[in-house]
Design an enzyme around this catalytic site. Structure first.
Site, short mmCIF file in Angstrom:
data_model
loop_
_atom_site.label_atom_id
_atom_site.label_comp_id
_atom_site.label_asym_id
_atom_site.label_seq_id
_atom_site.Cartn_x
_atom_site.Cartn_y
_atom_site.Cartn_z
N ASP A 1 2.01 -2.70 1.44
CA ASP A 1 2.69 -1.45 1.07
C ASP A 1 4.12 -1.71 0.58
OD1 ASP A 1 0.48 0.05 1.75
OD2 ASP A 1 1.15 0.35 3.83
N LYS B 1 3.65 4.41 10.70
CA LYS B 1 2.60 5.35 10.26
C LYS B 1 1.23 4.90 10.77
CE LYS B 1 2.04 6.04 5.67
NZ LYS B 1 0.63 5.84 5.28
C1 S3P Z 1 -3.25 1.03 6.55
C2 S3P Z 1 -3.79 -0.01 5.87
C3 S3P Z 1 -3.43 -0.38 4.49
C4 S3P Z 1 -2.14 0.28 4.04
C5 S3P Z 1 -2.06 1.73 4.46
C6 S3P Z 1 -2.18 1.87 5.95
C7 S3P Z 1 -3.71 1.31 7.92
O1 S3P Z 1 -4.46 0.01 3.61
O2 S3P Z 1 -1.99 0.18 2.63
O3 S3P Z 1 -0.82 2.29 4.04
O4 S3P Z 1 -3.02 2.06 8.65
O5 S3P Z 1 -4.76 0.79 8.30
P1 S3P Z 1 -5.73 -0.94 3.37
O6 S3P Z 1 -6.24 -1.32 4.68
O7 S3P Z 1 -6.69 -0.11 2.58
O8 S3P Z 1 -5.18 -2.09 2.58
#
Ligand code: S3P
Length: 446
Positions: free
Chosen positions: A325, A26
């Site tokens: 996550d 993702k």
């Molecule tokens: C992500 C960073 C994470 C993660 C999210 C995706 C990203 O969040 O929890 O599902 O793609 O940069 P945070 O950076 O806020 O911890």
């Protein structure tokens, strides 16, 4: 298991056996679309996650002037407009459930001369945005109509934006990435100081697209990331690896279900993402990492998980960003281990798609796990391989628009005495289309 998304029952049955492929990563998928839209010319992306969150990013990039098409072989073609050349969207940008789309796009738009309104679903509209609006405000962007710093929110970018040096107050790849993306169109060098390393896909991909980006690592592990603005990005051909966050679900399902053996192929193994696999191995999981290789600048491998007797552990708080996550499904694994698992330093889990500490603590307790909820973590005394037990009839767990809560309890349900019901599995479409079908196939049900 039934087909409909509402009130879906997950109950014990056959072991999980066979080979699985999980959808594209993702984080990398969002960044592929955004960076391709900023390159001048045509980029190609294969393996893109075609989940609702990434489709929200695609729709937003189209609304901002990029041309994006998917061909019949599943390859995405993105015709980028160049850094600084995104155009004024005509309607509000609907980010659905996606925090990553919202925060990274705010960064992109902070250094563009346009006004945009962001809206989202009930879950996203509760999540804090000040972590990005504060640094982007220092770069000159203005944020309007954001009650409590939350969506709906309207912003106006500034050209030229002000390059800043910013020390991250929370370990967040989203905040880091938002600032770096804003820095792409600011004159001079924008610097992010990251005391605790988070996923580094933005850094790897920005370099791959031709941006001038340097990373210095201090003796204490602090990373200083500098991007030179007014960048010119070159179009790329990208291959998105399978998402380790999605792979964690069939892996844990196999580890806790007697008689199971599952191979998950083509899983991204970037070390900033694989804390979950290291912690499961530390619990004694029979989890092998095979066929290690590199695809498109990211390490990739196949994982083989077999049913295992797990032992509780103390999870060091500094590993949290590399499995941020995966805690919901990790807690399910801990509930099956023998002995105590302690986690701490997880305050961030309270502001994800839901309050994941509270929902996991309540839900696991409903199905008979011994869980103590603390401010910043859970303490779980596992059942040493005995199935969880929610009483005579299957209890209903509310997913609260959180895909990972829904999938974690779905996996837990396979290892309860009388099953459990998830009120709404539809949020799973944000990150893992085909999840329930995959479980069914691995159990030999179709
Ligand atoms: C992500 C960073 C994470 C993660 C999210 C995706 C990203 O969040 O929890 O599902 O793609 O940069 P945070 O950076 O806020 O911890």
């Amino acid at each position: 298991m039934t087909e409909i998304a509402r009130n879906m029952l997950f109950e014990p049955g056959a072991p999980l056996r066979g080979t699985a492929q999980v959808p594209g990563d993702k984080s990398i998928s969002h960044r592929s679309l955004m960076l391709s839209a900023l390159a001048v010319g045509e980029s190609h992306v294969s393996g893109l996650l075609e989940g609702e969150d990434v489709l929200a990013t695609a729709a937003a990039m189209r609304a901002l002037g990029a041309q994006i098409e998917r061909n019949e072989n599943g390859v995405w073609h993105i015709y980028g407009v160049g850094v600084g050349s995104l155009t004024q969207p005509q309607t509000a940008l609907d980010m659905g459930n996606s925090g990553t789309s919202t925060r990274l796009l705010m960064g992109l738009l902070a250094s563009h001369n346009l006004t945009a309104t962001f809206i989202g679903d009930a879950s996203l509209s509760k999540r804090p945005m000040s972590r990005v609006t504060t640094p982007l405000g220092l770069m000159g962007a203005e944020f309007m109509n954001a009650p409590g710093g939350r969506l709906p929110l309207t912003m106006r970018g500034l050209v030229p934006a002000v390059p800043i040096e910013y020390r991250l107050p929370v370990a967040s790849a989203q905040v880091k990435s938002a600032i770096l993306l804003a820095g792409l169109n600011a004159p001079g060098i924008t610097r992010v100081i990251e005391p605790v390393p988070t996923r580094d896909h933005s850094e790897r991909m920005l370099r791959g697209f031709g941006a001038q980006l340097e990373v210095e690592v201090e003796p204490d592990g602090t990373r200083i990331i500098s991007v030179t603005g007014e960048a010119e990005l070159r179009p790329q051909t990208l291959v998105v690896p399978g998402d380790p966050s999605s792979a964690a679900f069939p892996v844990v399902a196999a580890l806790i279900t007697p008689g199971s053996e599952v191979t998950v192929t083509n899983v991204g193994m970037n070390p900033t993402r694989t804390g979950i696999f290291r912690m499961l191995q530390a619990m004694g999981a029979d989890l092998s990492i095979t066929n290690e290789r590199e695809v498109g600048g990211e390490p990739v491998a196949d994982l083989v998980a077999r049913h295992s007797a797990l032992t509780g552990i103390d999870v060091p708080p500094d590993i949290a960003p590399s499995m941020i996550d995966e805690f919901p499904i990790f807690f399910v694994a801990a509930a099956h281990a023998s002995g105590r698992t302690r986690t701490s330093g997880l305050d961030e889990l309270r502001v994800k798609e839901s309050d994941r500490l509270a929902l996991m603590a309540h839900g696991l307790a409903r199905i008979g796990a011994s869980v103590e909820e603390q401010e910043d973590g859970l303490i779980i005394d596992g059942r040493a391989g005995d199935p969880l037990d929610g009483g005579n009839s299957a209890p209903t767990i509310a997913a609260e628009l959180d895909h990972r809560i829904a999938m974690s309890f779905a996996v837990a349900g396979l290892n309860t005495r009388s099953g459990l019901i998830i009120d709404d599995m539809s949020p799973v479409a944000t990150s893992f289309p085909g999840f329930t079908d995959l479980l069914r196939t691995l159990r030999g049900e179709s």
